[in-house]
Design an enzyme around this catalytic site. Structure first.
Site, short mmCIF file in Angstrom:
data_model
loop_
_atom_site.label_atom_id
_atom_site.label_comp_id
_atom_site.label_asym_id
_atom_site.label_seq_id
_atom_site.Cartn_x
_atom_site.Cartn_y
_atom_site.Cartn_z
N LYS A 117 15.02 -10.20 -4.32
CA LYS A 117 14.52 -9.61 -5.57
C LYS A 117 13.77 -10.68 -6.36
CE LYS A 117 16.11 -6.88 -9.58
NZ LYS A 117 17.28 -6.34 -10.30
N SER B 75 17.08 -1.19 -11.33
CA SER B 75 15.87 -1.97 -11.32
C SER B 75 15.51 -2.59 -9.97
CB SER B 75 15.99 -3.11 -12.34
OG SER B 75 16.99 -4.03 -11.95
N SER C 146 21.82 -1.36 -11.42
CA SER C 146 20.55 -1.71 -10.77
C SER C 146 20.65 -2.07 -9.30
CB SER C 146 19.89 -2.88 -11.51
OG SER C 146 19.30 -2.44 -12.69
#
Lengths: 495, 95
Positions: A78, A158, A182
């Site tokens: 990420k 997210s 998330s």
């Protein structure tokens, strides 16, 4: 030759150790898949040269007998984890061009074990969002589409890019962060496994901060076993994170015995919400049956303050964000916007006006408001007291059950744009996940079935603090019973 | 508690965020919606409840008071939008 991207992480590990495949060919197969999947917008940056260099180093370790379970395993990271010498953007215009001179602890742990970085994945700007549509670099598209319908759907957020990458077989696993759901919500929406471990299990050092008391790094994978292997490498005490907890990291994979006879699993009655589709309730009941069939006892429990979790979260998280994001001032790193003839304050305001997207600005302003003079007690202090009550709810429930079973999200993947104009509707996506962030307890989402439209739905297992082993054990039993083998049609693949 | 136009501008100033005029009105609505929604917390009895300070019971680690990092000024300045003579450079502050 078999398609190496179809292997699970555990299978790849076994084949690497048996020298049936090389890390280089495994990495190359994933780099090729990434090349053909630009349509998903899952990766913000691919790092092929670095990946192949790491793969060669991994092959060397496999040859000389110093390999670990993670050696040669290609992963997506990420783009919230700082990676030394590799651009890290947090999907924000504010950090475009930022190249960290240091490595986050979690990724450093993975590289020390010999894992391979394929690239950095898309996310909601500064991890604020539940659909990955709040990215400066455009939304991630879910690899899954409804049956007979070509509408593009959100991958959740997210950590939408990390989830889509694993679901579309563009990585064997990936890292995410979970502040209100998330990791688990995108895992549910893309049909994969995502774990938010106990607060303090994975170091936050070098992870771009959103809400420090709620941020949890954790892994994505396609199976529970793969997830357990990943977490064992990512987790561990880190003196550089003052909230890191100094406890030994168990061999999580050993917990997957399939034996949950005599376990008591709680089903919180407050998680029955009005707007929940019947098929999600039905899946939840099926989950209870699977656990009973495996010899567990399913009992109703009460978490009375559940309904207050989201409002408390939307005070605490923006408050911490407004403080954390004060560092983006156009002075030390990232964007700088100046005003002709203007002073320092003008530069701050112009930089932050241009660098942050609308959702980030909204949350910073909410946070600033609830922390401002005269409102602190009414909002922030009140929310922190409610947080204590939510934690007590969990403590009371875990006094007589080993784990909890709930749905992960109140809906399957929705079309791009469907909730973008209504911040509150978007926030409600986290209704089942946010409680575990407030209480700091571990929680796992795993794919358990398909909706009537053919979209994946997840179940969530929540455990006691530092008892990830039970969470994995129960998750593994559910995974076996669910037998979820469906995968999305590769409509995105460029030929 | 309801947020008016002036309050939105005041919060933006405190947040050091320059708002274009056309954003003020929509933000007023959004902030009011969110604040009205979180006010349901008023319905929770928190008498004698201590605010949470840490999700997981733990005590802060101690360490020797000695330098463990440093001598990397070049790295520190590497991402600065503007730096001069080994310092971060900002617009003139004092006339």
């Amino acid at each position: 030759m078999t398609d190496l991207t179809r292997l699970t992480l555990a299978e790849a590990r076994d084949k690497l150790h048996a020298r049936e495949i090389s890390a280089r060919e495994l990495t190359q197969a994933h780099l090729d898949a990434i090349d053909g999947a630009a349509a998903l917008n899952a990766y913000l940056l691919a790092t092929p040269d670095r990946a192949l260099a790491q793969a060669d180093a991994a092959d060397q370790r496999l040859a000389d007998g110093t390999a670990t379970a993670m050696t040669g395993i290609p992963l997506a990271i990420k783009d919230l984890f700082c990676t030394q010498g590799v651009a890290t953007t947090a999907a924000s215009h504010m950090l475009e061009g930022f190249v960290p001179p240091y490595e986050s602890t979690v990724t450093a742990n993975l590289w020390a074990d010999g894992a391979v970085m394929l690239g950095k994945t898309n996310l909601d700007e500064f991890a604020m969002g539940s659909s990955n549509e709040h990215s400066y670099f455009g939304p991630v598209k879910n690899p899954w589409r409804a049956r007979g319908d070509n509408t593009d759907r959100v991958a959740g957020g997210s950590s939408g890019g990390s989830a889509a990458a694993v679901a579309a077989r563009l990585a064997l696993g990936s890292t995410g962060t979970d502040t209100g759901g998330s990791i688990r919500q995108p895992a549910s929406l893309t049909g994969i496994v995502g774990m938010k471990p106990t607060y303090g299990r994975c170091s936050r050092w070098g992870v771009v901060a959103f809400a420090s008391s709620l941020d949890h790094p954790g892994p994505f994978s396609r199976t529970v076993r793969d997830n357990a292997i990943l977490l064992a490498s990512m987790a561990g005490y880190d003196a550089k994170d003052s909230t890191s907890v100094d406890r030994p990291v168990p061999a999580y994979e050993s917990a997957l015995t399939g034996d949950i006879k005599g376990f008591r699993i709680g089903v919180p009655k407050e998680y029955v919400v009005d707007a929940m589709p019947e098929e999600i309730s039905a899946l939840w009941r099926r989950g209870m049956d699977w656990l009973r069939d495996a010899g567990a006892e399913v009992v109703e429990v009460s978490l009375p303050h559940t309904q207050y979790a989201l409002p408390a979260y939307y005070i605490i998280a923006p408050a911490e964000a407004s403080s954390n994001l004060a560092r983006y001032d156009g002075v030390r790193y990232g964007l700088r916007e100046t005003v002709e003839g203007g002073g320092l304050a003008d530069m701050y305001e112009a930089t932050r006006g241009a660098g942050f997207g609308p959702e980030v600005q909204r949350r910073i302003m909410i946070g600033t408001y609830v922390l401002s003079a005269g409102y602190y007690d009414a909002y922030y202090l009140k929310a922190q007291k409610v947080r204590t009550l939510i934690k007590r709810d969990f403590d009371a429930a875990f006094g007589h059950v080993d784990a909890l079973l709930t749905p992960t999200a109140p809906n399957a993947a929705f079309p791009l744009g469907a909730k973008l104009d209504d911040p509150l509707a978007m926030y409600l996506n986290d209704v089942f996940t946010v409680t575990a962030n407030l209480a700091g307890v571990p929680a796992l989402s795993l794919p358990a079935g398909l909706s009537s439209e053919g979209l994946p739905l997840g179940l969530q297992v929540i455990g006691k603090a530092f008892d990830e082993e039970t969470v994995y054990k129960v998750g593994h039993v559910l995974e076996t019973a669910a037998g979820f083998v469906e995968a999305p049609e590769p409509w995105w693949a460029a030929t | 508690m309801s947020v008016d136009r002036d309050t939105v501008l005041k919060i933006a100033r405190l947040s050091r965020i320059k708002l274009e005029d056309e954003r003020v009105e929509p933000l007023m609505g959004e902030l009011n919606n969110i604040l009205a929604w979180v006010e349901q917390l008023d319905g929770v009895d928190t008498t004698d409840v201590a605010p949470m300070t840490s999700a997981v019971e733990t005590s802060l680690a101690w360490r020797e008071d000695q330098v463990s990092d440093g001598e990397c000024a070049e790295d520190v300045l590497k991402n600065a939008p503007v730096s001069e003579y080994g310092f971060f450079a900002v617009p003139k502050v004092i006339e």
